[in-house]
Design a protein around this motif. Structure first.
Motif, PDB file in Angstrom:
ATOM      1  N   GLY A 173       0.819  -1.212   0.000  1.00 30.62           N
ATOM      2  CA  GLY A 173       0.000   0.000   0.000  1.00 30.62           C
ATOM      3  C   GLY A 173       0.847   1.253   0.000  1.00 30.62           C
ATOM      4  N   THR A 174       1.002   1.853   1.196  1.00 33.19           N
ATOM      5  CA  THR A 174       1.705   3.137   1.296  1.00 33.19           C
ATOM      6  C   THR A 174       2.486   3.220   2.599  1.00 33.19           C
ATOM      7  OG1 THR A 174      -0.116   4.208   0.106  1.00 33.19           O
ATOM      8  CG2 THR A 174       1.378   5.658   1.297  1.00 33.19           C
ATOM      9  N   ARG A 175       3.690   3.741   2.491  1.00 29.48           N
ATOM     10  CA  ARG A 175       4.461   4.110   3.687  1.00 29.48           C
ATOM     11  C   ARG A 175       4.165   5.588   3.929  1.00 29.48           C
ATOM     12  NH1 ARG A 175       9.726   6.395   4.781  1.00 29.48           N
ATOM     13  NH2 ARG A 175      10.456   5.643   6.798  1.00 29.48           N
ATOM     14  N   VAL A 176       3.674   5.894   5.118  1.00 33.41           N
ATOM     15  CA  VAL A 176       3.345   7.268   5.504  1.00 33.41           C
ATOM     16  C   VAL A 176       4.426   7.736   6.470  1.00 33.41           C
ATOM     17  CG1 VAL A 176       1.640   8.772   6.582  1.00 33.41           C
ATOM     18  CG2 VAL A 176       0.880   6.755   5.293  1.00 33.41           C
ATOM     19  N   GLN A 177       5.081   8.848   6.121  1.00 40.92           N
ATOM     20  CA  GLN A 177       6.110   9.421   6.998  1.00 40.92           C
ATOM     21  C   GLN A 177       5.678  10.823   7.392  1.00 40.92           C
ATOM     22  OE1 GLN A 177      10.465   9.123   6.184  1.00 40.92           O
ATOM     23  NE2 GLN A 177      10.316  11.356   6.096  1.00 40.92           N
ATOM     24  N   TRP A 178       5.686  11.093   8.684  1.00 40.07           N
ATOM     25  CA  TRP A 178       5.310  12.397   9.220  1.00 40.07           C
ATOM     26  C   TRP A 178       6.530  13.007   9.890  1.00 40.07           C
ATOM     27  CZ3 TRP A 178       3.353  13.288  14.666  1.00 40.07           C
ATOM     28  CH2 TRP A 178       2.887  14.600  14.846  1.00 40.07           C
ATOM     29  N   THR A 179       6.909  14.200   9.448  1.00 42.44           N
ATOM     30  CA  THR A 179       8.018  14.930  10.059  1.00 42.44           C
ATOM     31  C   THR A 179       7.456  16.151  10.774  1.00 42.44           C
ATOM     32  OG1 THR A 179       9.547  14.192   8.339  1.00 42.44           O
ATOM     33  CG2 THR A 179      10.213  16.108   9.648  1.00 42.44           C
ATOM     34  N   PHE A 180       7.817  16.286  12.024  1.00 41.07           N
ATOM     35  CA  PHE A 180       7.420  17.379  12.898  1.00 41.07           C
ATOM     36  C   PHE A 180       8.679  18.198  13.114  1.00 41.07           C
ATOM     37  CE2 PHE A 180       6.270  18.965  17.184  1.00 41.07           C
ATOM     38  CZ  PHE A 180       4.931  19.277  17.023  1.00 41.07           C
ATOM     39  N   ALA A 181       8.820  19.307  12.409  1.00 39.26           N
ATOM     40  CA  ALA A 181      10.030  20.132  12.432  1.00 39.26           C
ATOM     41  C   ALA A 181       9.769  21.378  13.279  1.00 39.26           C
ATOM     42  CB  ALA A 181      10.431  20.512  11.012  1.00 39.26           C
ATOM     43  N   VAL A 182      10.623  21.603  14.285  1.00 44.09           N
ATOM     44  CA  VAL A 182      10.348  22.618  15.297  1.00 44.09           C
ATOM     45  C   VAL A 182      11.565  23.475  15.592  1.00 44.09           C
ATOM     46  CG1 VAL A 182       9.648  22.962  17.709  1.00 44.09           C
ATOM     47  CG2 VAL A 182       8.732  21.046  16.429  1.00 44.09           C
ATOM     48  N   ASP A 183      11.303  24.759  15.834  1.00 45.69           N
ATOM     49  CA  ASP A 183      12.277  25.626  16.478  1.00 45.69           C
ATOM     50  C   ASP A 183      11.622  26.093  17.774  1.00 45.69           C
ATOM     51  OD1 ASP A 183      14.384  27.247  17.202  1.00 45.69           O
ATOM     52  OD2 ASP A 183      13.854  28.862  15.818  1.00 45.69           O
ATOM     53  N   ALA A 184      12.337  25.941  18.857  1.00 46.19           N
ATOM     54  CA  ALA A 184      11.846  26.330  20.177  1.00 46.19           C
ATOM     55  C   ALA A 184      13.058  26.494  21.088  1.00 46.19           C
ATOM     56  CB  ALA A 184      10.917  25.237  20.722  1.00 46.19           C
ATOM     57  N   PRO A 185      12.885  27.171  22.206  1.00 45.02           N
ATOM     58  CA  PRO A 185      13.983  27.259  23.165  1.00 45.02           C
ATOM     59  C   PRO A 185      14.415  25.856  23.603  1.00 45.02           C
ATOM     60  CG  PRO A 185      12.228  28.789  23.741  1.00 45.02           C
ATOM     61  CD  PRO A 185      11.703  27.917  22.638  1.00 45.02           C
ATOM     62  N   ALA A 186      15.650  25.752  24.094  1.00 47.63           N
ATOM     63  CA  ALA A 186      16.233  24.454  24.460  1.00 47.63           C
ATOM     64  C   ALA A 186      15.342  23.659  25.415  1.00 47.63           C
ATOM     65  CB  ALA A 186      17.620  24.655  25.062  1.00 47.63           C
ATOM     66  N   ALA A 187      14.772  24.308  26.401  1.00 47.10           N
ATOM     67  CA  ALA A 187      13.930  23.595  27.373  1.00 47.10           C
ATOM     68  C   ALA A 187      12.707  22.981  26.693  1.00 47.10           C
ATOM     69  CB  ALA A 187      13.507  24.534  28.490  1.00 47.10           C
ATOM     70  N   MET A 188      12.115  23.706  25.758  1.00 48.30           N
ATOM     71  CA  MET A 188      10.955  23.183  25.038  1.00 48.30           C
ATOM     72  C   MET A 188      11.354  22.018  24.134  1.00 48.30           C
ATOM     73  SD  MET A 188       7.797  23.335  24.640  1.00 48.30           S
ATOM     74  CE  MET A 188       6.399  23.233  23.555  1.00 48.30           C
ATOM     75  N   ARG A 189      12.528  22.112  23.519  1.00 52.23           N
ATOM     76  CA  ARG A 189      12.995  21.002  22.672  1.00 52.23           C
ATOM     77  C   ARG A 189      13.200  19.742  23.507  1.00 52.23           C
ATOM     78  NH1 ARG A 189      16.529  24.978  20.376  1.00 52.23           N
ATOM     79  NH2 ARG A 189      18.317  23.844  21.167  1.00 52.23           N
ATOM     80  N   VAL A 190      13.704  19.907  24.724  1.00 51.72           N
ATOM     81  CA  VAL A 190      13.865  18.755  25.627  1.00 51.72           C
ATOM     82  C   VAL A 190      12.495  18.147  25.935  1.00 51.72           C
ATOM     83  CG1 VAL A 190      14.505  18.062  27.974  1.00 51.72           C
ATOM     84  CG2 VAL A 190      16.057  19.486  26.618  1.00 51.72           C
ATOM     85  N   LEU A 191      11.514  18.985  26.237  1.00 53.20           N
ATOM     86  CA  LEU A 191      10.163  18.496  26.524  1.00 53.20           C
ATOM     87  C   LEU A 191       9.574  17.749  25.313  1.00 53.20           C
ATOM     88  CD1 LEU A 191       8.579  21.448  28.528  1.00 53.20           C
ATOM     89  CD2 LEU A 191       9.236  19.187  29.393  1.00 53.20           C
ATOM     90  N   LEU A 192       9.781  18.294  24.128  1.00 51.99           N
ATOM     91  CA  LEU A 192       9.280  17.629  22.926  1.00 51.99           C
ATOM     92  C   LEU A 192       9.964  16.281  22.702  1.00 51.99           C
ATOM     93  CD1 LEU A 192       8.927  20.700  20.568  1.00 51.99           C
ATOM     94  CD2 LEU A 192       7.065  19.218  21.366  1.00 51.99           C
ATOM     95  N   LYS A 193      11.268  16.227  22.964  1.00 55.64           N
ATOM     96  CA  LYS A 193      11.974  14.943  22.841  1.00 55.64           C
ATOM     97  C   LYS A 193      11.426  13.942  23.857  1.00 55.64           C
ATOM     98  CE  LYS A 193      16.336  16.783  21.110  1.00 55.64           C
ATOM     99  NZ  LYS A 193      17.748  17.020  21.439  1.00 55.64           N
ATOM    100  N   LEU A 194      11.153  14.406  25.065  1.00 54.02           N
ATOM    101  CA  LEU A 194      10.572  13.529  26.086  1.00 54.02           C
ATOM    102  C   LEU A 194       9.170  13.073  25.676  1.00 54.02           C
ATOM    103  CD1 LEU A 194      11.718  15.342  29.354  1.00 54.02           C
ATOM    104  CD2 LEU A 194      12.561  13.157  28.447  1.00 54.02           C
ATOM    105  N   GLY A 195       8.468  13.910  24.944  1.00 51.18           N
ATOM    106  CA  GLY A 195       7.117  13.581  24.484  1.00 51.18           C
ATOM    107  C   GLY A 195       7.090  12.822  23.169  1.00 51.18           C
ATOM    108  N   ARG A 196       8.254  12.494  22.635  1.00 47.01           N
ATOM    109  CA  ARG A 196       8.349  11.809  21.341  1.00 47.01           C
ATOM    110  C   ARG A 196       7.506  10.531  21.297  1.00 47.01           C
ATOM    111  NH1 ARG A 196      11.852  11.494  17.009  1.00 47.01           N
ATOM    112  NH2 ARG A 196      11.905   9.413  16.074  1.00 47.01           N
ATOM    113  N   ALA A 197       7.576   9.723  22.348  1.00 46.78           N
ATOM    114  CA  ALA A 197       6.819   8.462  22.357  1.00 46.78           C
ATOM    115  C   ALA A 197       5.326   8.730  22.252  1.00 46.78           C
ATOM    116  CB  ALA A 197       7.142   7.664  23.617  1.00 46.78           C
TER     117      ALA A 197
END
Length: 160
Positions: A113-137
């Protein structure tokens, strides 16, 4: 209160300070998946559980999306490559800590069928990037659940 984000362009999907990339397989064709993403904007809440409403804006050149918990995004669509890619940036949001956000959906045909790839590209302060990485799952689980729901919805539509 809504804040305006940086008006990034398509190249941001590769250059963003944080890129979260998820993929899943569906039995539906790239054409069917693309139509659900790009053409049936108002149908988004029927398969993406985190979304409570989605409305086309600016004659289809944008969208306004509302999520559970009250977060909203006013978006500009940047790429509509039929059956291949759909991408948009967030122009305004009430989500705290974001400076720029671009999402890209890539569709690749495969034997099942189809491979669906979703990219979530973000710029945010370092603390927010850490939170987003923690929320990756959690983001990944939300994406995979949405894609499973979409696959079931498209399978039902194909048999009707």
């Amino acid at each position: 209160m809504a804040r305006r984000l940086s008006p990034v362009e398509l190249d941001f999907v590769e250059s963003a300070p944080l890129r979260l990339v998820f993929s899943a397989e569906v039995s539906a064709s790239p054409k069917a998946v693309y139509e659900a993403l790009a053409e049936d904007v108002e149908g988004l809440p029927s398969w993406f559980d985190a979304v409570t409403s989605a409305t086309p804006t600016h004659g289809g050149a944008g969208r306004e999306v509302r999520l559970r918990g009250g977060v909203f995004f006013a978006e500009t669509i940047l790429a509509t490559d039929p059956d291949e890619r759909y991408a948009y940036r967030v122009d305004r949001t009430n989500a705290p800590g974001l400076r720029a956000l671009l999402e890209e959906w890539r569709l690749t045909p495969n034997a099942s069928g189809t491979r669906v790839q979703w990219t979530f590209a973000v710029d945010a302060p370092a603390a927010m990037r850490v939170l987003l990485k923690l929320g990756r799952a959690g983001l990944g689980a939300s994406f995979r659940g949405a894609v499973r729901n979409l696959d079931r919805k498209l399978a039902r539509s194909a048999t009707q």
